[in-house]
Design an enzyme around this catalytic site. Structure first.
Site, short mmCIF file in Angstrom:
data_model
loop_
_atom_site.label_atom_id
_atom_site.label_comp_id
_atom_site.label_asym_id
_atom_site.label_seq_id
_atom_site.Cartn_x
_atom_site.Cartn_y
_atom_site.Cartn_z
N GLY A 131 -9.78 103.08 82.28
CA GLY A 131 -10.28 101.84 81.68
C GLY A 131 -10.56 102.03 80.19
N THR A 175 -23.56 94.68 82.85
CA THR A 175 -23.06 93.60 81.99
C THR A 175 -24.11 92.56 81.62
OG1 THR A 175 -21.50 91.74 81.98
CG2 THR A 175 -22.29 92.45 84.11
N ASP A 176 -23.87 91.90 80.50
CA ASP A 176 -24.67 90.74 80.08
C ASP A 176 -24.51 89.56 81.06
OD1 ASP A 176 -21.97 90.71 79.29
OD2 ASP A 176 -22.33 89.35 77.61
N LEU A 209 -13.42 101.95 78.54
CA LEU A 209 -14.53 102.87 78.30
C LEU A 209 -14.21 104.26 78.83
CD1 LEU A 209 -17.43 103.47 77.41
CD2 LEU A 209 -18.22 102.63 79.64
N ILE A 212 -13.73 104.26 94.09
CA ILE A 212 -15.17 104.34 94.37
C ILE A 212 -15.59 103.43 95.53
CG2 ILE A 212 -15.80 105.15 92.07
CD1 ILE A 212 -16.84 102.27 91.50
N TYR A 267 -18.25 87.60 89.39
CA TYR A 267 -18.26 88.89 88.70
C TYR A 267 -19.71 89.31 88.39
CZ TYR A 267 -18.06 92.08 84.67
OH TYR A 267 -18.27 93.12 83.80
N ALA A 308 -14.96 99.64 87.23
CA ALA A 308 -15.47 98.32 87.62
C ALA A 308 -14.32 97.36 87.78
CB ALA A 308 -16.43 97.78 86.54
N THR A 354 -13.21 94.12 86.53
CA THR A 354 -13.65 93.41 85.33
C THR A 354 -12.92 92.08 85.08
OG1 THR A 354 -12.12 94.72 83.99
CG2 THR A 354 -14.40 95.50 84.12
N1 NAP Z 1 -14.92 94.53 79.14
C1 NAP Z 1 -16.03 93.88 78.78
O1 NAP Z 1 -16.02 92.99 77.92
C2 NAP Z 1 -17.34 94.24 79.43
C3 NAP Z 1 -18.48 93.49 79.12
C4 NAP Z 1 -19.70 93.85 79.70
C5 NAP Z 1 -19.77 94.93 80.55
N2 NAP Z 1 -18.65 95.62 80.85
C6 NAP Z 1 -18.74 96.75 81.77
O2 NAP Z 1 -18.35 97.92 81.08
C7 NAP Z 1 -17.78 98.85 82.00
C8 NAP Z 1 -16.45 99.34 81.47
O3 NAP Z 1 -15.60 98.21 81.34
P1 NAP Z 1 -14.13 98.34 80.73
O4 NAP Z 1 -13.98 97.25 79.74
O5 NAP Z 1 -13.85 99.74 80.34
O6 NAP Z 1 -13.28 97.95 82.03
P2 NAP Z 1 -11.74 98.16 82.32
O7 NAP Z 1 -11.00 98.45 81.08
O8 NAP Z 1 -11.32 97.02 83.18
O9 NAP Z 1 -11.74 99.50 83.19
C9 NAP Z 1 -12.26 99.55 84.47
C10 NAP Z 1 -11.51 100.63 85.21
O10 NAP Z 1 -12.07 100.75 86.49
C11 NAP Z 1 -11.02 100.89 87.42
N3 NAP Z 1 -11.43 100.47 88.75
C12 NAP Z 1 -11.59 99.22 89.23
N4 NAP Z 1 -11.97 99.27 90.52
C13 NAP Z 1 -12.04 100.58 90.85
C14 NAP Z 1 -12.35 101.27 92.03
N5 NAP Z 1 -12.67 100.61 93.16
N6 NAP Z 1 -12.33 102.62 92.02
C15 NAP Z 1 -12.01 103.30 90.90
N7 NAP Z 1 -11.68 102.70 89.74
C16 NAP Z 1 -11.70 101.35 89.72
C17 NAP Z 1 -9.91 100.03 86.88
O11 NAP Z 1 -8.69 100.43 87.43
P3 NAP Z 1 -7.54 99.34 87.71
O12 NAP Z 1 -6.98 99.04 86.35
O13 NAP Z 1 -6.62 100.07 88.61
O14 NAP Z 1 -8.21 98.16 88.32
C18 NAP Z 1 -10.01 100.33 85.39
O15 NAP Z 1 -9.24 101.45 85.03
C19 NAP Z 1 -17.70 98.11 83.34
O16 NAP Z 1 -18.82 98.45 84.11
C20 NAP Z 1 -17.80 96.65 82.96
O17 NAP Z 1 -18.34 95.86 84.00
C21 NAP Z 1 -17.42 95.33 80.30
#
Ligand code: NAP
Length: 304
Positions: free
Chosen positions: A15, A105-106, A17, A41, A129, A64, A66
């Site tokens: 992902g 998240t917010d 992050l 997970i 979500y 997550a 997302t």
């Molecule tokens: N992006 C935002 O704007 C935002 C805002 C607020 C909070 N957050 C939080 O910040 C954190 C990081 O977000 P990010 O933007 O890095 O998200 P991201 O780019 O969507 O990365 C999430 C990663 O988690 C993987 N994943 C999903 N379900 C899974 C599972 N069951 N087991 C193992 N891996 C799994 C996804 O794989 P797949 O690609 O295979 O699904 C993806 O590689 C998350 O907790 C998110 O909720 C994000």
């Protein structure tokens, strides 16, 4: 020698992050990343196997579900990734006697407050979500004593799809953009969040007592999507990524309907977190310039 260092396990390694965390080099610890194929997970057996294999000293959960809009029609998948997954990790961490850093998240808030959200404000997610992330937070708090639940917002980075990449691509291919101007939040660079999470991990591994609990980590200054887009385009032009700037016209949330409702104000207060964790709030504009410069230096193209 490296093999003797304590392992910090990063889930969601592919992902935005996760990739930023795993690109870091931190003295005194060894980062091990697992993605969905090596550790889903949502599957407790996969979590157990991962713990047996890597024997982590600390876990950072960057995995997550997302897809905020798609979650409205895939609630079971959102629940599996955002609520069940964190519960499995928290259980494994509690059993192993190690901490879990869980990112949230917010969108756990409904956005109706007219000042920044405090850590202890009442949560009331507007969509599937947010509800699934809130359930994940609760599981982590209830299951693993040594936990940091870190809420962040409007995340962008070099890797993956995010608002910054979309705006640069649209600016390269269109004459004008229309962007929502009545939602406020704090853009957060993955580089800042990753650096701070790893610094906290290192502090714990060196024996410092961290204040376990729920905290906020977001960039400043707060802005709207429309203002954010304007800054992105100006900086992308200044960085030489796009040949010209384009106007960004403000629209309302009602003009841009989406399956999931979003909070009007999702600005997270960070003052309490800064004081408790002895950290400072980053300026997202610095992170933005870093990401744009990396894309330029890597020759990333946006016009096709
Ligand atoms: N992006 C935002 O704007 C935002 C805002 C607020 C909070 N957050 C939080 O910040 C954190 C990081 O977000 P990010 O933007 O890095 O998200 P991201 O780019 O969507 O990365 C999430 C990663 O988690 C993987 N994943 C999903 N379900 C899974 C599972 N069951 N087991 C193992 N891996 C799994 C996804 O794989 P797949 O690609 O295979 O699904 C993806 O590689 C998350 O907790 C998110 O909720 C994000």
């Amino acid at each position: 020698m490296d093999a003797q260092l304590p392992v910090v396990l990063v889930t969601g390694a592919n992902g935005q992050l996760g990739r930023e965390l795993l690109a870091a080099r931190v003295d005194g610890l060894r980062l091990v990343g697992v993605d969905r194929t090596t550790c889903d997970i949502a599957d407790p057996a996969a979590v157990m196997r991962t713990f047996t294999q890597h024997r982590p000293a600390l876990v950072i959960n960057a995995a997550a579900y997302t897809a905020v809009d798609r979650a409205e029609s895939e609630p079971a998948l959102a629940q599996a990734g955002n609520a069940d997954g964190p519960r499995h990790l928290a259980q494994a961490c509690e059993t192993a006697g190690i901490p879990v850093f869980h990112v949230s998240t917010d969108y756990v808030f409904d956005g109706t407050k007219d000042s920044p959200w405090l850590v202890d404000d009442v949560t009331a997610p507007l969509g599937v979500y947010g509800a699934s992330k809130l359930a994940g937070e609760r599981h982590v708090r209830e299951t693993c004593r040594q936990h940091l639940v870190v809420r962040t917002s409007w995340v962008f980075g070099e890797h993956g799809n995010n608002f910054v990449r979309t705006m640069v691509r649209l600016a390269a291919t269109r004459d004008a953009l229309r962007v929502v101007a009545d939602q406020r939040g704090g853009p957060t660079w993955t580089g800042d969040l990753a650096r701070e999470l790893l610094a906290l991990a290192r502090r714990h591994l060196r024996g410092e007592a961290l204040p376990w609990g729920t905290w906020h980590y977001v960039g400043q200054p707060a802005t709207t999507w429309c203002e954010f887009a304007r800054v992105i385009i100006a900086e992308a032009h200044a960085a030489g990524l796009i040949a010209r700037t384009v106007p960004v016209d403000p629209i309302t949330t009602a003009d841009y309907p989406t399956p999931a409702r979003r909070p009007a104000n999702s600005v997270l207060d960070m003052a309490g977190t800064c004081a408790a964790l002895h950290i400072s709030q980053p300026d997202w504009r610095d992170g933005l310039r870093t990401v744009l410069a990396r894309w330029r230096d890597d020759g990333v193209r946006f016009d096709s």
